[in-house]
Design an enzyme around this catalytic site. Structure first.
Site, PDB file in Angstrom:
ATOM      1  N   CYS A 291       0.826  -1.263  -0.209  1.00  0.00           N
ATOM      2  CA  CYS A 291      -0.131   0.058  -0.026  1.00  0.00           C
ATOM      3  C   CYS A 291       0.798   1.175  -0.124  1.00  0.00           C
ATOM      4  O   CYS A 291       0.441   2.048  -0.802  1.00  0.00           O
ATOM      5  CB  CYS A 291      -1.127  -0.004   0.970  1.00  0.00           C
ATOM      6  SG  CYS A 291      -0.611  -0.851   2.565  1.00  0.00           S
TER       7      CYS A 291
ATOM      8  N   ARG B 220       7.142 -11.378   4.919  1.00  0.00           N
ATOM      9  CA  ARG B 220       6.876 -11.089   6.519  1.00  0.00           C
ATOM     10  C   ARG B 220       7.261 -12.265   7.527  1.00  0.00           C
ATOM     11  O   ARG B 220       7.181 -13.487   6.836  1.00  0.00           O
ATOM     12  CB  ARG B 220       5.290 -11.367   6.795  1.00  0.00           C
ATOM     13  CG  ARG B 220       4.671 -10.056   5.777  1.00  0.00           C
ATOM     14  CD  ARG B 220       3.138 -10.005   5.883  1.00  0.00           C
ATOM     15  NE  ARG B 220       2.419  -9.190   4.921  1.00  0.00           N
ATOM     16  CZ  ARG B 220       1.019  -9.198   4.955  1.00  0.00           C
ATOM     17  NH1 ARG B 220       0.033  -9.935   5.663  1.00  0.00           N
ATOM     18  NH2 ARG B 220       0.654  -8.232   4.143  1.00  0.00           N
TER      19      ARG B 220
ATOM     20  N   GLN C 121       0.733 -11.413  -3.421  1.00  0.00           N
ATOM     21  CA  GLN C 121      -0.616 -11.287  -3.416  1.00  0.00           C
ATOM     22  C   GLN C 121      -0.952 -10.470  -4.622  1.00  0.00           C
ATOM     23  O   GLN C 121      -0.205 -10.117  -5.423  1.00  0.00           O
ATOM     24  CB  GLN C 121      -0.812  -9.905  -2.564  1.00  0.00           C
ATOM     25  CG  GLN C 121      -0.974 -10.384  -0.808  1.00  0.00           C
ATOM     26  CD  GLN C 121      -1.256  -9.292   0.180  1.00  0.00           C
ATOM     27  OE1 GLN C 121      -0.986  -8.148  -0.154  1.00  0.00           O
ATOM     28  NE2 GLN C 121      -1.920  -9.778   1.183  1.00  0.00           N
TER      29      GLN C 121
ATOM     30  N   ASP D 266      -2.618  -7.949  -5.035  1.00  0.00           N
ATOM     31  CA  ASP D 266      -2.956  -6.934  -4.301  1.00  0.00           C
ATOM     32  C   ASP D 266      -3.511  -5.749  -5.232  1.00  0.00           C
ATOM     33  O   ASP D 266      -3.160  -5.423  -6.630  1.00  0.00           O
ATOM     34  CB  ASP D 266      -1.745  -6.351  -3.491  1.00  0.00           C
ATOM     35  CG  ASP D 266      -1.940  -5.495  -2.394  1.00  0.00           C
ATOM     36  OD1 ASP D 266      -3.323  -5.580  -2.164  1.00  0.00           O
ATOM     37  OD2 ASP D 266      -1.052  -5.101  -1.687  1.00  0.00           O
TER      38      ASP D 266
ATOM     39  N   HIS E 251      -5.202  -1.291  -5.194  1.00  0.00           N
ATOM     40  CA  HIS E 251      -5.629  -0.256  -4.305  1.00  0.00           C
ATOM     41  C   HIS E 251      -6.467   0.707  -5.173  1.00  0.00           C
ATOM     42  O   HIS E 251      -5.976   1.167  -6.383  1.00  0.00           O
ATOM     43  CB  HIS E 251      -4.448   0.403  -3.894  1.00  0.00           C
ATOM     44  CG  HIS E 251      -3.716  -0.319  -2.729  1.00  0.00           C
ATOM     45  ND1 HIS E 251      -2.751  -1.309  -3.004  1.00  0.00           N
ATOM     46  CD2 HIS E 251      -3.943  -0.259  -1.316  1.00  0.00           C
ATOM     47  CE1 HIS E 251      -2.458  -1.799  -1.737  1.00  0.00           C
ATOM     48  NE2 HIS E 251      -3.130  -1.411  -0.865  1.00  0.00           N
TER      49      HIS E 251
ATOM     50  N   LYS F  85     -14.303  -2.731   6.756  1.00  0.00           N
ATOM     51  CA  LYS F  85     -13.925  -3.827   5.689  1.00  0.00           C
ATOM     52  C   LYS F  85     -15.054  -4.838   5.640  1.00  0.00           C
ATOM     53  O   LYS F  85     -15.830  -5.075   6.691  1.00  0.00           O
ATOM     54  CB  LYS F  85     -12.565  -4.269   6.155  1.00  0.00           C
ATOM     55  CG  LYS F  85     -12.691  -5.200   7.462  1.00  0.00           C
ATOM     56  CD  LYS F  85     -11.214  -5.818   7.645  1.00  0.00           C
ATOM     57  CE  LYS F  85     -11.053  -6.702   8.829  1.00  0.00           C
ATOM     58  NZ  LYS F  85     -10.094  -7.523   9.117  1.00  0.00           N
TER      59      LYS F  85
ATOM     60  N   HIS G 129      -8.341  -0.516   0.024  1.00  0.00           N
ATOM     61  CA  HIS G 129      -7.294  -1.629  -0.196  1.00  0.00           C
ATOM     62  C   HIS G 129      -8.173  -2.827  -0.483  1.00  0.00           C
ATOM     63  O   HIS G 129      -9.110  -3.176   0.071  1.00  0.00           O
ATOM     64  CB  HIS G 129      -6.579  -2.438   1.305  1.00  0.00           C
ATOM     65  CG  HIS G 129      -5.996  -0.907   1.854  1.00  0.00           C
ATOM     66  ND1 HIS G 129      -4.594  -0.861   1.985  1.00  0.00           N
ATOM     67  CD2 HIS G 129      -6.612   0.115   2.506  1.00  0.00           C
ATOM     68  CE1 HIS G 129      -4.085   0.342   2.552  1.00  0.00           C
ATOM     69  NE2 HIS G 129      -5.273   0.814   2.926  1.00  0.00           N
TER      70      HIS G 129
END
Length: 650
Positions: A348, A377, A395, A397, A399, A479, A525
């Site tokens: 992000c 991570r 991911q 991912d 945004h 969320k 997100h």
């Protein structure tokens, strides 16, 4: 509430009222409503907080009785079973053992013990038998409240150091809850609530044993963790145990080895070594997601994997997430200093940097970025589990930078994308959870009202069912979580959409609004699959390795019965390959039964068996995975079938 006489007045759902004496408990309330409810009740909630059935009712509160057959009731039963039955059984059989913690988990429970001698899975039957003996006592369970000092002294006197340490490290000073079995005198520290007595314990089974560090810290003592499951009825227990057996057969780690997809090794813990077959699945899935997201208006970007700590400090991750980040130091000789960097654990902040590059107008919004970002991570070694929990992953991912007024439409678009993806990948059932504002949060109530309503309106306009998770939102916004159900009934949380009113402001992200002024965008997100690694693991288990044709690493294997068919087999191989079918040729001098068995283990969708008859008739004999029958088909028909199934559903 209390009336002038001091009695408790209870207003029931049908708007009738009951009066109870001033010190009435949850049990008294249940008895006042009916004997059947009093028999089934095991605890109650007061303004959403669970309490023991014999706790006094609170004034000016919303109360709900918990029965043994409810989901909350089953969890309380499991909690009682682990803390009051499993713990005592182990102490009876192994007096030198020490008690650590014993929480509930999905579908069951565990308890951590320190044993003087070794404990193995072979000992479970003995412990389980002792547990059943304890339950036969039907002992009443009572609760005692202790001060911090007295509670520490109590557990020091009975030589339970882990319990004393838990209390010592607590910020709480009073009202430590100690539960006691009246029949045996056994006590344990617990947040509760517990069943009123052991006679309400249902059916259970101890399942397995593992190691676990105290407090999850590798520098602390290694404990033995005993797992179990518990249900109200034997039918429910048997169904779950059958599911466990099926899950063992479908275990993605087992399938990964059988199908030669990937492996792990000590030199890179929690990081996947993808083999050619596994990487084929990965790439096909990524290509599918790339096309789906492009069709939904996303622009793919790529951002660095290593960034200066200053960026993570500005985003807030350095303070809140540093212990899970991989840190590197580089000597900057020209600056005569060490530069501290981190491998990114999330994308992000990087996507915000791309958005900030250049001036944006309200006419440019929404801006939708997506990245197949490689993330790292740190996860404790005891928590890693095949592809399901790793330290390095990618991911899908994304945004979305948008105005507040666009939250609803963007939520709708995302849910439509996610629903199509899940359906294409074989998951027709999923649950949506709307997580609302937590107690500790950022932003005004006005913003939270607007963002929660936008997410909720979008779900309702799509006519989708959803559950509300009160207080489960992120600190920066509400969320939506999307929970899949697989072929054997297990739930997996994968997709998510989170509304963030915090991060854009931290990085001074703006756009020029209709009035020519600068406004801060909302950041959504989102991820559909989440981690590719984890989703592939879920998908392998859902299909039992028998993947859809378009995802199968090898789609067709041509096997020969005789050398006389080799030339024909090569012609078939070239034909299929020229049509982009992932095909292999097996013309080894082995028995055909051996070849079929070997390729079936690899879950190849179609095995072609080619002999002299097939050569003469210009046909193929096909053994499809999962079938014991062999069917005959012309080459043209088979090719057309493969080509139609080869194309991914995007």
């Amino acid at each position: 509430w209390k009336n002038r006489m001091g009695n408790i007045v209870v207003k029931l759902p049908d708007n009738t009222e009951k009066q109870l004496p001033p010190d009435s408990t949850g049990l008294d309330l249940a008895k006042s409503i009916g004997s059947g409810l009093a028999k089934a009740a095991i605890a109650y909630t007061s303004d959403g907080i669970q309490k023991d059935l014999l706790d006094p009712l609170d004034n000016n509160s919303v109360v709900s009785l918990i029965t043994i057959n409810s989901n909350e009731g089953i969890e309380i039963m499991r909690h009682t079973l682990t803390a009051q039955v499993l713990a005592l059984a182990v102490k009876n059989l192994y007096p030198d053992s020490k008690l650590a913690i014993g929480p509930t988990i999905d579908n069951g429970f565990y308890y951590d013990f320190s044993f003087k001698d070794t404990f193995s899975v072979e000992d479970l039957d003995k412990v389980e038998k002792e547990m059943r003996n304890i339950i036969q006592s039907r002992s009443v369970i009572t609760k005692l409240l202790f001060s911090k000092k007295d509670a520490i002294n109590l557990f020091n006197e009975i030589d339970e150091p882990f319990k004393a340490e838990i209390i010592e490290s607590s910020d709480q000073e009073d009202n430590f809850q100690i539960y006691k079995q009246e029949e045996t005198g056994f006590i344990d520290l617990c947040k509760g609530p517990h069943l009123p007595s052991l006679k309400m314990i249902g059916e259970f089974k101890l399942t397995h044993v593992s190691g676990a560090y105290w407090k999850g810290d590798a520098s602390q003592p290694m404990l033995t963790r005993i797992y179990g499951t518990a249900w109200n009825t034997k039918k429910e227990l048997d169904k779950y145990l059958q599911q466990l057996k099926e899950a063992e057969v479908r275990d993605h780690r087992k399938l990964g080895k059988e199908m030669n997809l990937f492996h792990f090794q000590d030199e890179a813990p929690g990081m996947v070594f993808w083999h050619p077959a596994g990487w084929t699945i990965y790439n096909e899935l990524q290509n599918y997601m790339r096309k789906m997201q492009t069709n939904s208006g996303y622009e793919e970007i790529r951002t660095p994997e290593v960034l200066d700590r200053k960026l993570w400090e500005k985003s807030g991750h350095w303070d809140k997430y540093r212990e899970n980040m991989y840190i590197t130091e580089i000597d900057e000789k020209h600056a005569n200093e060490k530069r501290v960097n981190a491998l990114k654990p999330m994308n992000c902040p990087c996507h915000v940097q791309v958005y900030n590059y250049g001036l944006k107008s309200y006419k440019d919004l929404p801006v939708r970025f997506t990245e197949f970002g490689s993330l790292h991570r740190y996860e404790p070694s005891g928590t890693m589990h095949g592809l399901m929990r790793v330290r390095s992953f990618t991911q899908d991912d994304g945004h979305i930078f948008c105005t507040e007024d666009q939250i609803e439409s963007e939520t709708k678009n995302f849910i439509q994308l996610l629903s199509k993806v899940y359906e294409d990948l074989g998951f027709t059932d999923f649950v949506i959870k709307l997580s609302t504002r937590p107690d500790k949060r950022m932003g005004s109530n006005e913003i939270w009202d607007k963002s929660e309503k936008a997410l909720q309106d979008a779900i309702e306009k799509l006519d989708l069912e959803y559950q509300i998770d009160e207080g489960g939102g992120a600190f920066y916004g509400p969320k939506l979580d999307f929970v899949l159900t697989d072929a054997i009934g297990r739930d997996w949380q994968c997709g998510t959409l989170q509304a963030d009113f915090n991060l854009p402001g931290r990085f001074n992200s703006t756009y020029v609004n209709e009035n020519g002024d600068k406004s801060v965008p909302v950041l959504l997100h989102r991820a559909v699959l989440g981690s590719f690694e984890r989703f592939i693991g879920i998908m392998l288990e859902n299909y039992g390795g028998n993947l859809p044709f378009w995802l199968a690493p090898t789609q067709v294997v041509i096997t020969t019965i005789t050398d006389a068919a080799n030339e024909y087999a090569v012609t078939l191989f070239n034909l299929l390959k020229s049509n982009n079918i992932r095909v292999k040729l097996d013309n080894r001098n082995e028995q055909i039964s051996y070849k079929i068995r070997e390729h079936s283990l690899l879950k190849v969708p179609h095995i072609l068996i080619v002999g002299t008859n097939e050569v003469e008739e210009n046909k193929v004999s096909i053994r499809s995975f999962g079938s014991e029958k062999t069917i005959s088909m012309s080459v043209e028909e088979f090719l057309a079938d493969c080509v139609s199934k080869h194309k991914n559903p995007s």
